[in-house]
Design an enzyme around this catalytic site. Structure first.
Site, mmCIF file in Angstrom:
data_model
loop_
_atom_site.group_PDB
_atom_site.id
_atom_site.type_symbol
_atom_site.label_atom_id
_atom_site.label_comp_id
_atom_site.label_asym_id
_atom_site.label_seq_id
_atom_site.Cartn_x
_atom_site.Cartn_y
_atom_site.Cartn_z
ATOM 1 N N HIS A 214 2.772 5.741 3.632
ATOM 2 C CA HIS A 214 4.105 5.952 3.056
ATOM 3 C C HIS A 214 5.167 5.306 3.945
ATOM 4 C CE1 HIS A 214 7.421 8.379 1.210
ATOM 5 N NE2 HIS A 214 7.919 8.230 2.427
ATOM 6 N N GLU A 215 5.076 5.530 5.264
ATOM 7 C CA GLU A 215 6.066 4.957 6.172
ATOM 8 C C GLU A 215 5.955 3.439 6.220
ATOM 9 O OE1 GLU A 215 8.450 6.720 7.196
ATOM 10 O OE2 GLU A 215 7.554 8.596 6.529
ATOM 11 N N HIS B 26 7.979 1.580 3.595
ATOM 12 C CA HIS B 26 9.393 1.327 3.881
ATOM 13 C C HIS B 26 9.558 -0.008 4.595
ATOM 14 C CE1 HIS B 26 10.685 5.172 2.435
ATOM 15 N NE2 HIS B 26 9.989 5.858 3.322
ATOM 16 N N GLU C 7 11.905 6.489 -1.748
ATOM 17 C CA GLU C 7 10.826 7.392 -1.332
ATOM 18 C C GLU C 7 9.741 7.489 -2.402
ATOM 19 O OE1 GLU C 7 10.456 8.595 1.593
ATOM 20 O OE2 GLU C 7 12.414 8.002 2.391
ATOM 21 N N ASP D 230 5.828 6.600 -1.909
ATOM 22 C CA ASP D 230 4.712 7.466 -2.318
ATOM 23 C C ASP D 230 3.704 6.694 -3.160
ATOM 24 O OD1 ASP D 230 5.725 9.651 -1.019
ATOM 25 O OD2 ASP D 230 6.513 10.640 -2.812
#
Length: 423
Positions: free
Chosen positions: A278-279, A282, A358, A362
Site C-alpha cells: 500500500h505504501e 504512493h 488511499e 489499497d
C-alpha cells in the site's frame, strides 16, 4: 463594542461546541447498514462487546476534541487582537531590543508562547483520554517533551516565514500574497526534503528494519514495483502508543518508507507485506508529488483570500482589532486566524483527494499481494487497536478522514475476495 464582540465570539464558540456534542453523542447513528451486518466489515465479527463499547466512546470523545480544538485557535487569536494583547507583545518586543531585526523574533516568541499555553489544556485532555483508553503509552514527561519540540519547531519555522512575509507586505501592498506564494514553493520543497532526516528524528529514533528476513520480502516487493529501495525504516513508537502505522515521507533521495515498531510487533508478515505494498503504491503513483502540487495550488488561492480578508478586516474593524495596517506586525494573529479558517474550510476537499489516493493504494496493494485474508485482518486489527469507528458519522468523515472508512476499505477487499475466489 470590544467587550460585546468578545462575548459574541465566546458565545458562538460555545454554541458550536454544543452542536457538535449533540451531533456526535445523540444525532449520529452508529448502527451499521443492514447489508454490511455479518460481513468482515461488521465490527461485531472481530470485536468483543467491551471493545465495541470502548470504540464508540473513544471515537466520540476524540472527534469532539478535534472539532473543538481548531476553532479554539481562532477564538484565541481573535481575543488577542480584540483586547490589545498583540500591541502589548509588540511593545514588549520594542522595549526589549533597540534593533528592529530582533524585535520581530521577540514579538513572535510572546505570541507563540501565549497561543501554546492557552491551547495546552485541550492538548492535555486529548492526551489524557488517549492514555485512559490505552491508545497512548507515553509518560507525561515524554508527552510534554514532544509538545515543547512542537513549539520550537513551529516557532523556528515561523521565524523564517514571518519577517519575509511582513517585509513583502511593506514593499508591495497589492502583490505581497503572490510574491509570498512564489517563495513558498522552494521553501515547501526544502521542508519536505529535510523532514525525514532532521525534523522527524527530533521525536523518535529511526533505523533500518531489524528483521532482515522481513526486509528481504519487502525489498522483493519494491523490486517488483520498480522502486529503488535499499532499506525500510523502523521507528520506535511502542514507548508512546499502541496504535499501528506505516507511511511514506520525504522527496527525492530523502524519501523513506517507514514502519512503526508497533505494526511489526502486532501484525504477521503477510499483513505487513500488504501494508508495505500500500505504501509503495504512493511512491509508484507519485502521490507525494501530486499532494505537493495540490497544496501549492490551494495555498495560492488561500494567500489571495487572506490578502482580501485581511484588508477588509483592517478597514472594517481596524479600531476594534487594534490594527489598521495589514503590514503592521500586530496583524499577525489575524493572519494566523484566517489561514487556520481557510485550512479548515478546505479540509473536505483535501480529504476527498486523499481518500481517492488511499483507495488507489489499497487496490494496488491487493493486486500485488493477492492476499485478501491478510489485508482484511490487518484492517480489522488496526480498528481494534486504535478503537476507531468502522462507519464514522458523515461530518467526521468529511472533515477528519484522509483515508476511506474501514467499512469501505474492508468491503472492497471482500468484493475482491469473492470475485477471485476460484482463481
Amino acid at each position: 463594542m470590544v467587550r460585546k464582540m468578545g462575548v459574541y465570539a465566546v458565545l458562538a464558540y460555545c454554541l458550536y461546541g454544543l452542536f457538535f456534542y449533540w451531533y456526535l453523542f445523540h444525532l449520529a447513528d452508529p448502527v451499521l447498514p443492514f447489508e454490511y451486518q455479518g460481513t468482515s466489515a461488521d465490527p461485531a465479527t472481530f470485536l468483543n462487546g467491551r471493545e465495541l463499547e470502548l470504540s464508540e466512546e473513544y471515537s466520540k470523545i476524540r472527534n469532539l476534541l478535534f472539532f473543538l480544538s481548531t476553532p479554539l485557535e481562532w477564538l484565541i487569536y481573535f481575543l488577542i487582537l480584540l483586547f490589545g494583547l498583540s500591541k502589548i507583545f509588540k511593545r514588549w518586543a520594542d522595549d526589549s531590543a533597540k534593533y528592529k531585526i530582533l524585535q520581530t523574533p521577540i514579538y513572535l516568541f510572546w505570541l507563540s508562547l501565549f497561543s501554546f499555553v492557552t491551547t495546552l489544556p485541550i492538548s492535555y485532555i486529548s492526551y489524557h483520554f488517549s492514555k485512559s483508553y490505552n491508545i497512548s503509552t507515553q509518560s507525561f514527561p515524554s508527552w510534554m517533551k514532544d509538545e515543547l519540540i512542537d513549539f520550537w519547531v513551529n516557532y523556528g519555522t515561523w521565524l523564517i516565514i514571518v519577517p519575509v512575509l511582513y517585509w513583502l507586505m511593506k514593499k508591495s501592498k497589492k502583490r505581497w500574497w503572490l510574491y509570498a506564494w512564489l517563495l513558498s514553493i522552494p521553501f515547501t520543497l526544502f521542508m519536505m526534503f529535510i523532514q525525514p532526516v532532521i525534523i522527524d528524528p527530533l521525536y523518535n529514533d529511526f533505523y533500518p528494519l531489524k528483521n532482515k528476513e522481513l526486509e528481504t520480502k519487502i525489498l522483493a516487493l519494491a523490486d517488483r514495483a520498480d522502486i529503488p529501495a535499499d532499506h525500510v525504516f523502523e521507528v520506535n513508537m511502542a514507548e508512546k502508543t499502541n496504535a499501528l502505522n506505516a507511511y511514506v515521507t520525504g522527496i527525492g533521495s530523502n524519501a523513506r518508507i517507514v514502519l512503526w515498531d508497533t505494526t511489526l510487533n502486532k501484525l504477521n508478515d503477510d499483513q505487513i507485506l500488504f501494508i508495505m505494498a500500500h505504501e509503495m503504491a504512493h511512491y509508484v503513483e507519485k502521490h507525494i508529488y501530486w499532494g505537493i502540487a495540490g497544496y501549492l495550488l490551494l495555498s495560492l488561492f488561500g494567500l489571495y483570500l487572506t490578502y482580501r480578508l485581511m484588508n477588509w478586516a483592517c478597514e472594517r474593524w481596524g479600531n476594534e482589532l487594534k490594527t489598521k495596517e495589514v503590514s503592521d506586525i500586530c496583524s499577525l494573529p489575524l493572519f494566523f486566524m484566517i489561514i487556520s479558517m481557510l485550512l479548515f474550510a478546505s479540509s473536505p476537499l483535501s480529504n476527498l483527494v486523499s481518500r481517492y489516493q488511499e483507495s488507489r493504494a489499497d487496490q494496488y496493494a491487493i493486486e500485488m499481494t493477492k492476499n485478501p485474508d491478510a489485508a482484511i485482518s490487518s484492517f480489522q486489527e488496526l480498528s481494534r487497536i486504535s478503537l476507531s469507528q468502522v462507519n464514522p458519522p458523515l461530518l467526521v468523515k468529511i472533515f477528519r478522514y484522509s483515508h476511506p472508512s474501514m467499512l469501505e476499505r474492508i468491503s472492497r477487499l471482500e468484493e475482491y475476495q469473492i470475485k477471485h475466489r476460484n482463481d
